[in-house]
Design an enzyme around this catalytic site. Structure first.
Site, short mmCIF file in Angstrom:
data_model
loop_
_atom_site.label_atom_id
_atom_site.label_comp_id
_atom_site.label_asym_id
_atom_site.label_seq_id
_atom_site.Cartn_x
_atom_site.Cartn_y
_atom_site.Cartn_z
N SER A 41 -30.52 -15.48 26.48
CA SER A 41 -29.99 -14.79 25.18
C SER A 41 -30.00 -12.99 25.62
O SER A 41 -31.47 -12.45 26.05
CB SER A 41 -31.84 -15.07 24.23
OG SER A 41 -32.49 -14.19 24.86
N HIS A 155 -33.53 -21.21 23.74
CA HIS A 155 -33.35 -21.92 25.03
C HIS A 155 -34.12 -23.70 24.99
O HIS A 155 -34.25 -24.21 25.76
CB HIS A 155 -35.00 -21.10 25.41
CG HIS A 155 -34.88 -20.01 25.96
ND1 HIS A 155 -35.35 -19.15 26.87
CD2 HIS A 155 -33.24 -18.93 26.93
CE1 HIS A 155 -35.12 -17.91 27.09
NE2 HIS A 155 -33.93 -17.79 27.00
N GLU A 164 -40.23 -17.67 23.01
CA GLU A 164 -41.47 -18.27 24.05
C GLU A 164 -42.41 -17.66 23.47
O GLU A 164 -42.91 -16.42 22.35
CB GLU A 164 -41.21 -17.17 24.81
CG GLU A 164 -40.13 -17.73 25.97
CD GLU A 164 -39.54 -16.06 26.95
OE1 GLU A 164 -40.73 -15.28 27.57
OE2 GLU A 164 -38.37 -16.06 27.03
N GLU A 205 -37.15 -22.80 31.03
CA GLU A 205 -38.84 -21.98 31.59
C GLU A 205 -39.51 -22.12 31.84
O GLU A 205 -40.73 -22.10 31.73
CB GLU A 205 -38.24 -20.46 30.28
CG GLU A 205 -37.21 -19.84 30.00
CD GLU A 205 -37.99 -18.62 29.73
OE1 GLU A 205 -38.65 -18.14 29.50
OE2 GLU A 205 -37.18 -17.70 29.86
N ASP A 242 -42.14 -13.76 22.38
CA ASP A 242 -40.95 -13.27 22.58
C ASP A 242 -40.19 -14.25 21.07
O ASP A 242 -39.24 -14.94 21.56
CB ASP A 242 -40.26 -13.55 23.82
CG ASP A 242 -38.86 -12.89 24.00
OD1 ASP A 242 -38.75 -12.04 23.27
OD2 ASP A 242 -38.44 -13.11 24.94
N GLU A 285 -42.49 -9.79 21.62
CA GLU A 285 -41.42 -9.07 22.42
C GLU A 285 -40.10 -9.01 21.25
O GLU A 285 -39.65 -10.54 20.62
CB GLU A 285 -40.81 -9.81 24.03
CG GLU A 285 -40.31 -9.41 24.22
CD GLU A 285 -40.10 -10.37 25.73
OE1 GLU A 285 -40.85 -10.93 25.83
OE2 GLU A 285 -38.64 -10.18 26.24
N ASP A 312 -37.24 -5.99 24.91
CA ASP A 312 -36.57 -5.98 25.67
C ASP A 312 -34.73 -6.06 25.93
O ASP A 312 -33.79 -5.27 25.75
CB ASP A 312 -36.71 -8.26 25.99
CG ASP A 312 -35.95 -9.35 26.36
OD1 ASP A 312 -35.25 -8.29 27.81
OD2 ASP A 312 -35.79 -10.44 26.64
N LYS A 337 -36.19 -6.28 33.59
CA LYS A 337 -35.40 -7.37 33.76
C LYS A 337 -34.24 -6.80 34.77
O LYS A 337 -33.20 -6.32 34.65
CB LYS A 337 -34.93 -8.25 32.75
CG LYS A 337 -35.42 -8.93 32.21
CD LYS A 337 -34.83 -9.55 31.12
CE LYS A 337 -35.57 -10.73 30.37
NZ LYS A 337 -34.73 -10.82 29.18
N HIS A 365 -38.47 -12.57 34.71
CA HIS A 365 -37.35 -13.48 34.50
C HIS A 365 -36.81 -13.21 34.14
O HIS A 365 -36.35 -13.12 32.82
CB HIS A 365 -38.30 -14.86 35.56
CG HIS A 365 -38.37 -15.46 34.56
ND1 HIS A 365 -38.31 -17.14 34.28
CD2 HIS A 365 -38.83 -15.08 32.96
CE1 HIS A 365 -38.86 -17.29 33.06
NE2 HIS A 365 -39.27 -16.36 32.58
N LYS A 388 -43.62 -11.97 33.08
CA LYS A 388 -43.59 -13.00 32.88
C LYS A 388 -42.87 -13.87 33.28
O LYS A 388 -41.87 -13.36 33.88
CB LYS A 388 -43.28 -13.16 31.58
CG LYS A 388 -42.27 -11.75 30.86
CD LYS A 388 -41.90 -12.19 29.57
CE LYS A 388 -40.48 -12.39 29.08
NZ LYS A 388 -39.94 -12.68 27.98
P1 PGA Z 1 -32.98 -15.24 28.88
O1 PGA Z 1 -34.34 -14.85 27.93
O2 PGA Z 1 -33.33 -14.37 30.55
O3 PGA Z 1 -32.63 -16.40 28.57
O4 PGA Z 1 -32.00 -14.07 28.22
C1 PGA Z 1 -35.75 -14.17 28.74
C2 PGA Z 1 -35.67 -13.55 26.76
O5 PGA Z 1 -35.51 -12.97 26.09
O6 PGA Z 1 -37.03 -13.10 27.46
ZN ZN Z 2 -36.75 -11.23 25.47
#
Ligand code: PGA
Ligand code: ZN
Length: 418
Positions: A41, A155, A164, A205, A242, A285, A312, A337, A365, A388
């Site tokens: 995502s 996910h 999440e 995840e 999230d 998030e 994010d 990230k 991650h 995270k």
């Molecule tokens: P992604 O999602 O690594 O699949 O983009 C993780 C997140 O949105 O935090």
């Molecule tokens: Zn996110």
């Protein structure tokens, strides 16, 4: 000591898709390596991930990125002493685009992390110590950790819109105790799911996937698991979500499509407010879409004092975007990230900016990982405060958490023998 050789390699991530690895060999024959993850995502302004397209590996091959490492990046770096900051700059100049679409953010980040490790190795220090030095910080700190417990959204193939549902142990005096509390909770939740015949497996995840009637049923079950785990560990748990709300936002109609309902940002904000009255919810998030700036401003005004509001997809770890969100008071924290931005240096800038403006920096991650532990080096070296890295299950996630155990041991040993 100078760089003798830079090699790129197409390897496979934990989901079996190709990704980039870079190996740097030094003059004395020693070498370091680094590999990069990918997300499912993704924010629309992330650094460009170069994929080959075509038939091979369903278009996901990264041979062009490897070719860029070996035939474009290597020639400007080989023969010099590794220096991650100036070499990141050289790669940015060579690329010349805003989103690293020429060389590929996957190529630049793999080289950048390998450069950091090569430079640290030459100076006989740990990469996280070099990071602290580069940021001008005189100490390093272990983070709080948010462990993914239940996966939904993009996910998981379930009806859960929340991507999440995470738990953060509070009370443990060490990372070892923190991880123990998380692992215990993970297994307590697993037992409850199995008992209710709701165990559908573990997702990308490292968190459980199941079918729930709605989001509250999932949260209630997690709360039941925390009660059990609290008795076993003495630890308390806070909840973080999230929402990855861009995934269920309709850009044409500006509404959030939620289980057949069409919600406005105000409706979602009210929903979060209600959730925070029932559950120990401390962080949300991407509570709203990356395109819903007005919504973010309202959410921040209404909830920002009670709940961490983390961007994010909204910020994509980009120092310029983070600076503008700070100016407009849109968030109280940012996800960091490294592969959203594509170099170590810019990742450090992003964390520094957050810290200078009292914003929470949450190093994260991606959902398709390798066993590389750069995010651990980053979170410890910058003392960012939060990490995270998925649930406490599956090798690519435990690679990060186990590395934190090792670093904690080293730091304790150094402290005791100082
Ligand atoms: P992604 O999602 O690594 O699949 O983009 C993780 C997140 O949105 O935090
Ligand atoms: Zn996110």
């Amino acid at each position: 000591m100078k760089i003798a050789k830079i090699i790129g390699r197409e390897i496979y991530d934990a989901r079996g898709w190709p990704t980039v690895e870079c190996e740097i060999m030094l003059e004395d024959g020693s070498f370091v390596s680094a590999s990069v993850p990918t997300g499912i995502s993704r924010g629309s302004h992330e650094a460009h991930e170069l994929r080959d397209g075509g038939q091979r590996l369903m278009g996901k091959g990264v041979l062009q990125a490897i070719e860029n490492i070996e035939n474009q990046i290597a020639p400007i770096l080989v023969g010099q002493e590794p220096d991650v900051v100036s070499m990141d700059l050289a790669m940015l100049e060579l690329d010349g685009t805003r989103d690293k679409s020429r060389l590929g953010g996957n190529a630049t980040l793999a080289v950048s992390i390998a450069l950091l490790r090569a430079q640290a190795a030459i100076e006989s220090i740990e990469p996280y110590e070099l990071i602290a030095y580069l940021c001008d910080y005189n100490s390093v700190t272990l983070p709080f950790a948010l462990f993914n417990m239940i996966s939904g959204g993009a996910h998981a193939n379930s009806n859960l819109h929340i991507q999440e549902i995470m738990a953060m142990p509070v009370g443990p005096q060490s990372f070892r105790e923190c991880l123990e509390a998380a692992v215990t909770l993970h297994h307590c939740l697993g037992q409850l799911l199995a008992k209710d015949d709701k165990m559908h497996g573990i997702g990308f995840e490292g968190a459980y996937i199941s079918r729930f009637d709605d989001e509250r049923q999932a949260l209630d079950l997690l709360m039941k698991a925390t009660e059990k785990a609290e008795k076993l560990t003495g630890s308390k748990y806070l909840i973080a979500l999230d929402m990855a709300a861009s995934q269920f936002y309709n850009r044409k109609t500006n509404v959030y499509e939620w289980h057949g309902l069409k919600l406005t940002s105000e409706d979602l904000i009210a929903y979060y407010e209600k959730l925070s009255k029932t559950y120990p919810l401390f962080s949300i998030e991407d509570g709203l879409s990356e395109f819903d700036f007005n919504g973010w401003a309202t959410m921040s005004a209404e909830l920002g004092n009670e709940i961490q509001l983390i961007g994010d997809d909204l910020l994509t770890s980009n120092p310029e975007t983070i600076a503008s969100a700070i100016e407009q008071s849109l968030v109280t924290g940012a996800i960091i990230k490294p592969n959203q931005i594509g170099t170590v240096t810019e990742s450090l800038q992003a964390v520094k900016l957050c810290k200078e403006h009292d914003l929470t920096a949450m190093v994260s991650h991606r959902s398709c990982e390798t066993n590389d532990t750069f995010i651990v080096e980053l979170v410890v070296g910058t003392s960012a405060g939060y990490i995270k890295a998925g649930g406490p299950s599956r090798g690519e996630h435990l690679a990060k958490y186990n590395e934190l155990l090792r670093i904690e041991d080293v730091l304790m040993f150094t402290l005791l023998n100082a």
